[in-house]
Each structure stands twice: as C-alpha cells, then as structure tokens.
Design a protein around this motif. Structure first.
Motif, PDB file in Angstrom:
ATOM      1  N   GLN A 177       2.321   4.742   0.649  1.00 54.24           N
ATOM      2  CA  GLN A 177       2.271   5.718   1.723  1.00 54.24           C
ATOM      3  C   GLN A 177       2.855   7.029   1.228  1.00 54.24           C
ATOM      4  N   GLN A 203       0.841  -1.186   0.000  1.00 54.21           N
ATOM      5  CA  GLN A 203       0.000   0.000   0.000  1.00 54.21           C
ATOM      6  C   GLN A 203       0.885   1.248   0.000  1.00 54.21           C
ATOM      7  N   TYR A 220      -5.066   7.203  -1.650  1.00 49.70           N
ATOM      8  CA  TYR A 220      -4.015   7.302  -0.646  1.00 49.70           C
ATOM      9  C   TYR A 220      -3.765   8.768  -0.312  1.00 49.70           C
TER      10      TYR A 220
END
Length: 122
Positions: free
Chosen positions: A3, A1, A111
C-alpha cells in the motif's frame, strides 16, 4: 499487498517549492521501482519520474528535468518528489506507484496511492 500513501501536497504560489512523500506499507517497498504520475483536471495521467528499486536509475519526463527531483529512502520505505520553481501548469493530483518493471507507462504499475493535490496559484 503493498500500500502506498502520498502526502505533502497543498496550495503554493508560483515559484515555490514543495516536497511530496510516498510511504510504503512494508519492506517489500524496497523491491519495487517507484514512480510519480500526475493528472490535471480534464487531462490524461502523465508520467513525472521514476526511480529503480535501488535508486541507481532515475528517469524524468523531459519537460520536468531540472525542476523535479525523485529520491527514495528504502530504510524508511519512503519515496519523495522534490518540486521547485512550481508553475501554474504543475497543478494536478500527484500519484506514486510501484512496479517491478518501472518505466513511464502507467500500465506497468501494480500499486497506486490515493493521490495528493498540488495547486499552484499566481
């Protein structure tokens, strides 16, 4: 994922310039459109600018054209927002965000960074 981490915020005077950075955690950063949003106290989050994954397409909020410049360096997994001639009304928390689709809607972004505060004083 993926960041995202913003940096570069601070306290500046009206008329000053400031450069914000957005660091992505891995190489997938280059496959996402990146945007900057901002949120002032008591106000809704608003779109500032976005840039496509390759950097070939850039859009700005109409009210900010000419003072803000968005860019990215995919080799460094980094995005930037150069702000010039800062005004009191630019005071806000600034967030970078990543999306496959891009655009001006925050709902398109998957995100988000934690934000960096920009305070413009007179």
């Amino acid at each position: 994922q993926l960041q995202l981490v913003e940096s570069g915020g601070g306290l500046v005077q009206a008329g000053d310039s400031l450069r914000l950075s957005c660091a992505g955690s891995d190489r997938t950063f280059s496959t996402y459109a990146i945007a900057w949003f901002r949120q002032a106290p008591g106000k809704e989050r608003e779109f500032v600018a976005d840039i496509s994954d390759s950097g070939g397409k850039i859009y700005y909020a109409d009210s900010l054209k000419g003072r803000f410049t968005i860019s990215r360096d995919n080799a460094k997994n980094t995005g930037h927002l150069q702000m010039s001639n800062l005004k009191l009304e630019d005071t806000a928390a600034y967030y970078c965000a990543a999306s496959r689709a891009g655009g001006s809607s925050e709902w398109s972004y998957d995100y988000w960074g934690q934000g960096t505060q920009v305070t413009v004083s007179s």
